[in-house]
Scaffold this motif. Structure first.
Motif, PDB file in Angstrom:
ATOM      1  N   PHE A  25       0.823  -1.202   0.000  1.00 56.21           N
ATOM      2  CA  PHE A  25       0.000   0.000   0.000  1.00 56.21           C
ATOM      3  C   PHE A  25       0.859   1.255   0.000  1.00 56.21           C
ATOM      4  N   GLU A  26       1.886   1.276   0.847  1.00 55.25           N
ATOM      5  CA  GLU A  26       2.770   2.441   0.908  1.00 55.25           C
ATOM      6  C   GLU A  26       3.528   2.608  -0.404  1.00 55.25           C
ATOM      7  N   GLU A  27       3.982   1.514  -0.996  1.00 60.59           N
ATOM      8  CA  GLU A  27       4.693   1.589  -2.274  1.00 60.59           C
ATOM      9  C   GLU A  27       3.776   2.096  -3.388  1.00 60.59           C
ATOM     10  N   SER A  28       2.532   1.636  -3.389  1.00 62.66           N
ATOM     11  CA  SER A  28       1.582   2.079  -4.403  1.00 62.66           C
ATOM     12  C   SER A  28       1.299   3.572  -4.275  1.00 62.66           C
ATOM     13  N   SER A  29       1.135   4.065  -3.050  1.00 62.20           N
ATOM     14  CA  SER A  29       0.872   5.482  -2.836  1.00 62.20           C
ATOM     15  C   SER A  29       2.048   6.338  -3.290  1.00 62.20           C
ATOM     16  N   ALA A  30       3.288   5.915  -2.952  1.00 57.83           N
ATOM     17  CA  ALA A  30       4.467   6.671  -3.370  1.00 57.83           C
ATOM     18  C   ALA A  30       4.643   6.625  -4.885  1.00 57.83           C
ATOM     19  N   PHE A  31       4.339   5.470  -5.485  1.00 55.20           N
ATOM     20  CA  PHE A  31       4.450   5.319  -6.939  1.00 55.20           C
ATOM     21  C   PHE A  31       3.475   6.251  -7.659  1.00 55.20           C
ATOM     22  N   LYS A  32       2.259   6.364  -7.140  1.00 59.98           N
ATOM     23  CA  LYS A  32       1.270   7.256  -7.747  1.00 59.98           C
ATOM     24  C   LYS A  32       1.742   8.705  -7.705  1.00 59.98           C
ATOM     25  N   LYS A  33       2.329   9.119  -6.581  1.00 58.91           N
ATOM     26  CA  LYS A  33       2.816  10.496  -6.467  1.00 58.91           C
ATOM     27  C   LYS A  33       3.929  10.769  -7.476  1.00 58.91           C
ATOM     28  N   MET A  34       4.815   9.784  -7.677  1.00 60.31           N
ATOM     29  CA  MET A  34       5.875   9.945  -8.681  1.00 60.31           C
ATOM     30  C   MET A  34       5.284  10.118 -10.079  1.00 60.31           C
ATOM     31  N   ILE A  35       4.276   9.306 -10.392  1.00 56.40           N
ATOM     32  CA  ILE A  35       3.672   9.364 -11.725  1.00 56.40           C
ATOM     33  C   ILE A  35       2.974  10.704 -11.940  1.00 56.40           C
ATOM     34  N   LEU A  36       2.256  11.194 -10.931  1.00 56.34           N
ATOM     35  CA  LEU A  36       1.570  12.484 -11.059  1.00 56.34           C
ATOM     36  C   LEU A  36       2.572  13.620 -11.260  1.00 56.34           C
ATOM     37  N   LYS A  37       3.709  13.553 -10.587  1.00 60.94           N
ATOM     38  CA  LYS A  37       4.755  14.566 -10.799  1.00 60.94           C
ATOM     39  C   LYS A  37       5.310  14.481 -12.215  1.00 60.94           C
ATOM     40  N   ASP A  38       5.458  13.248 -12.731  1.00 57.06           N
ATOM     41  CA  ASP A  38       5.927  13.089 -14.108  1.00 57.06           C
ATOM     42  C   ASP A  38       4.914  13.651 -15.103  1.00 57.06           C
ATOM     43  N   PHE A  39       3.616  13.479 -14.815  1.00 54.27           N
ATOM     44  CA  PHE A  39       2.580  14.057 -15.673  1.00 54.27           C
ATOM     45  C   PHE A  39       2.711  15.579 -15.727  1.00 54.27           C
ATOM     46  N   GLN A  40       2.878  16.201 -14.569  1.00 54.54           N
ATOM     47  CA  GLN A  40       2.971  17.656 -14.511  1.00 54.54           C
ATOM     48  C   GLN A  40       4.265  18.152 -15.141  1.00 54.54           C
ATOM     49  N   ARG A  41       5.353  17.442 -14.900  1.00 53.31           N
ATOM     50  CA  ARG A  41       6.657  17.876 -15.406  1.00 53.31           C
ATOM     51  C   ARG A  41       6.724  17.787 -16.922  1.00 53.31           C
ATOM     52  N   ASN A  42       6.069  16.791 -17.518  1.00 47.31           N
ATOM     53  CA  ASN A  42       6.152  16.555 -18.956  1.00 47.31           C
ATOM     54  C   ASN A  42       4.899  16.996 -19.706  1.00 47.31           C
ATOM     55  N   ASP A  43       4.002  17.723 -19.023  1.00 51.59           N
ATOM     56  CA  ASP A  43       2.775  18.247 -19.645  1.00 51.59           C
ATOM     57  C   ASP A  43       1.987  17.126 -20.323  1.00 51.59           C
ATOM     58  N   ILE A  44       1.744  16.057 -19.579  1.00 50.81           N
ATOM     59  CA  ILE A  44       0.943  14.941 -20.067  1.00 50.81           C
ATOM     60  C   ILE A  44      -0.488  15.126 -19.573  1.00 50.81           C
ATOM     61  N   ARG A  45      -1.425  15.243 -20.507  1.00 50.57           N
ATOM     62  CA  ARG A  45      -2.806  15.562 -20.178  1.00 50.57           C
ATOM     63  C   ARG A  45      -3.654  14.300 -20.237  1.00 50.57           C
ATOM     64  N   VAL A  46      -3.984  13.795 -19.057  1.00 47.42           N
ATOM     65  CA  VAL A  46      -4.740  12.548 -18.967  1.00 47.42           C
ATOM     66  C   VAL A  46      -6.182  12.854 -18.620  1.00 47.42           C
ATOM     67  N   TYR A  47      -7.025  11.870 -18.866  1.00 45.69           N
ATOM     68  CA  TYR A  47      -8.450  11.978 -18.557  1.00 45.69           C
ATOM     69  C   TYR A  47      -8.679  11.421 -17.156  1.00 45.69           C
ATOM     70  N   PRO A  48      -9.547  12.029 -16.320  1.00 45.90           N
ATOM     71  CA  PRO A  48     -10.461  13.142 -16.617  1.00 45.90           C
ATOM     72  C   PRO A  48      -9.949  14.514 -16.171  1.00 45.90           C
ATOM     73  N   THR A  49      -8.702  14.593 -15.707  1.00 44.32           N
ATOM     74  CA  THR A  49      -8.192  15.895 -15.259  1.00 44.32           C
ATOM     75  C   THR A  49      -8.328  16.929 -16.354  1.00 44.32           C
ATOM     76  N   PHE A  50      -8.041  16.534 -17.593  1.00 39.00           N
ATOM     77  CA  PHE A  50      -8.224  17.406 -18.747  1.00 39.00           C
ATOM     78  C   PHE A  50      -9.388  16.866 -19.583  1.00 39.00           C
ATOM     79  N   HIS A  51     -10.029  17.749 -20.310  1.00 42.40           N
ATOM     80  CA  HIS A  51     -11.034  17.438 -21.329  1.00 42.40           C
ATOM     81  C   HIS A  51     -12.420  17.109 -20.774  1.00 42.40           C
TER      82      HIS A  51
END
Length: 397
Positions: A204-230
């Motif tokens: 559970f802790e690894e999954s939570s930390a992994f999600k935070k890393m991925i969300l930072k990568d989305f913001q850093r690389n301007d990756i627009r995923v659904y449903p946050t965008f559109h």
């Protein structure tokens, strides 16, 4: 308003003033007319025609994509009629659409699942993006051609990809370069929903930390995923974003749960993992978003955002220099005026610099002439002084 009307229709229609419906007047009904049944009529009419939903699944082999889809739609969607070729014989990514008919409470859903075997399986992955991108654009092209045809326009078969489930391996180290490049290229063409496959490999802790890393990568690389965008379903976005990216598991097996109930899950030495248990993974939240709350929104955003962008690019490309809209025409005009002003300013500056340089040159020439006259006068004065001195010496003798 009349000016805006004239600009919009370019004089093709007479000026009708403000093109709005006349102000309505409230009327009190003496007895019911049955207007309240209109929503029910729309529901009945909508059930006559099957709904169409096209779902593409992309990810490395071995992430449980097929098993997950069987769990998601609660039906055996795996197809055995087209066996997968060995990895050594896989040259490119294969695109395999398979259509199923799902019926529930009189509502018919034609579900097309597009699998992409071979994606990410080779050492050289630079060509893995192109087949997926080409397939998405080819469906847009087919739809656009049908819209332009008088015969096909009334009954267009929608084969456009409405959602793309992108499976991320549970590495725990953030997104790979393959994941970043793929989502960067396609996030403006299709609704990408990020999914962490085989999430039971993470604590559970690894999954939570992994999600935070991925969300930072989305913001850093301007990756627009659904449903946050559109998405237009803004009231549900905040709740969905709490679980993104979705860490899910799938299973074709049923295990015994509390109370003797049979549920989808997996048995391990340390215990059991239930697919539909929100404490174990995010499968329930993803299913609710894709099917129960946002399925229609996925279809509409595909048409109004991604396909509209593709269609406008085709229209602009058919006529060289054609503006996208009246506002774009105004922007082009402003740019032309601004460019003319800049050119005029540059020309004035050039002429001013030229006058200054000519003035300085003439001043220097005049100074040189005066200097030469001064030196000539000094030389003549010296000569006169010498003659006077010579004459004085002769008088003294």
């Amino acid at each position: 308003m009349p000016l805006e009307h004239a600009l919009q229709f370019r004089g093709r229609f007479p000026d009708s003033g403000a093109w709005k419906l006349p102000r309505s007047q409230p009327v009190r009904l003496s007895e019911p007319l049955g207007i309240g049944h209109l929503p029910a009529q729309r529901v009945r009419r909508s059930k006559r025609k099957p709904y169409v939903f096209n779902l593409m699944v992309v990810g490395d082999s071995g992430l449980g994509k097929t098993t997950f889809l069987n769990s998601l739609f609660n039906a055996p969607l795996s197809s055995e009629d087209a066996p997968r070729a060995p990895l050594s014989q896989t040259a490119t990514v294969d695109i395999r659409p398979q259509t199923y008919e799902l019926i529930e409470d009189g509502v018919i859903l034609h579900l097309t699942v597009i699998d992409t075997p071979g994606f990410g399986d080779k050492l050289n992955r630079q060509d893995d993006f192109q087949p997926v991108s080409d397939y998405i654009e080819s469906q847009y092209t087919k739809y656009h051609e049908c819209e332009r045809s008088d015969e096909m326009r009334k009954d267009i078969i929608d084969t456009r990809v409405h959602a793309l489930l992108y499976f991320i391996p549970p590495t725990g180290n953030g997104l790979r370069d393959l994941d970043i490049e793929f989502m960067q290229r396609l996030c403006t063409k299709v609704n990408i929903i990020p999914v962490i496959g085989k999430a039971d490999a993470l604590m559970f802790e690894e999954s939570s930390a992994f999600k935070k890393m991925i969300l930072k990568d989305f913001q850093r690389n301007d990756i627009r995923v659904y449903p946050t965008f559109h998405s237009d379903e803004r009231e549900t976005v905040a709740e969905i974003e709490k679980h993104m990216p979705f860490a899910v598991i799938g299973s074709d097996e049923f295990i015994d749960a509390e109370g003797g109930k049979k549920v989808r899950g997996r048995m391990y030495r340390w215990g059991a993992v239930e697919v539909e248990n929100p404490k174990h993974n995010d499968f329930v939240f993803l299913r609710d978003m894709v099917i129960r709350t946002n399925l229609q929104d996925l279809i509409e955003t595909t048409h109004t955002i991604h396909y509209a962008l593709f269609r406008s690019s085709k229209i602009r490309g058919s006529v060289v220099g054609r503006p996208e809209s009246i506002i774009a025409s105004d922007e082009i005009y402003d740019q032309q005026v601004e460019g003319a002003q800049l050119n005029a300013k540059a020309e004035m500056q050039r002429k001013e610099d030229e006058l200054k340089s000519n003035f300085v040159l003439k001043i220097r020439e005049k100074e040189q002439q005066l200097r030469e006259r001064e030196e000539a006068l000094k030389a003549k004065q010296i000569q006169l002084n010498e003659e006077i001195e010579r004459m004085r010496m002769q008088l003294d003798v």
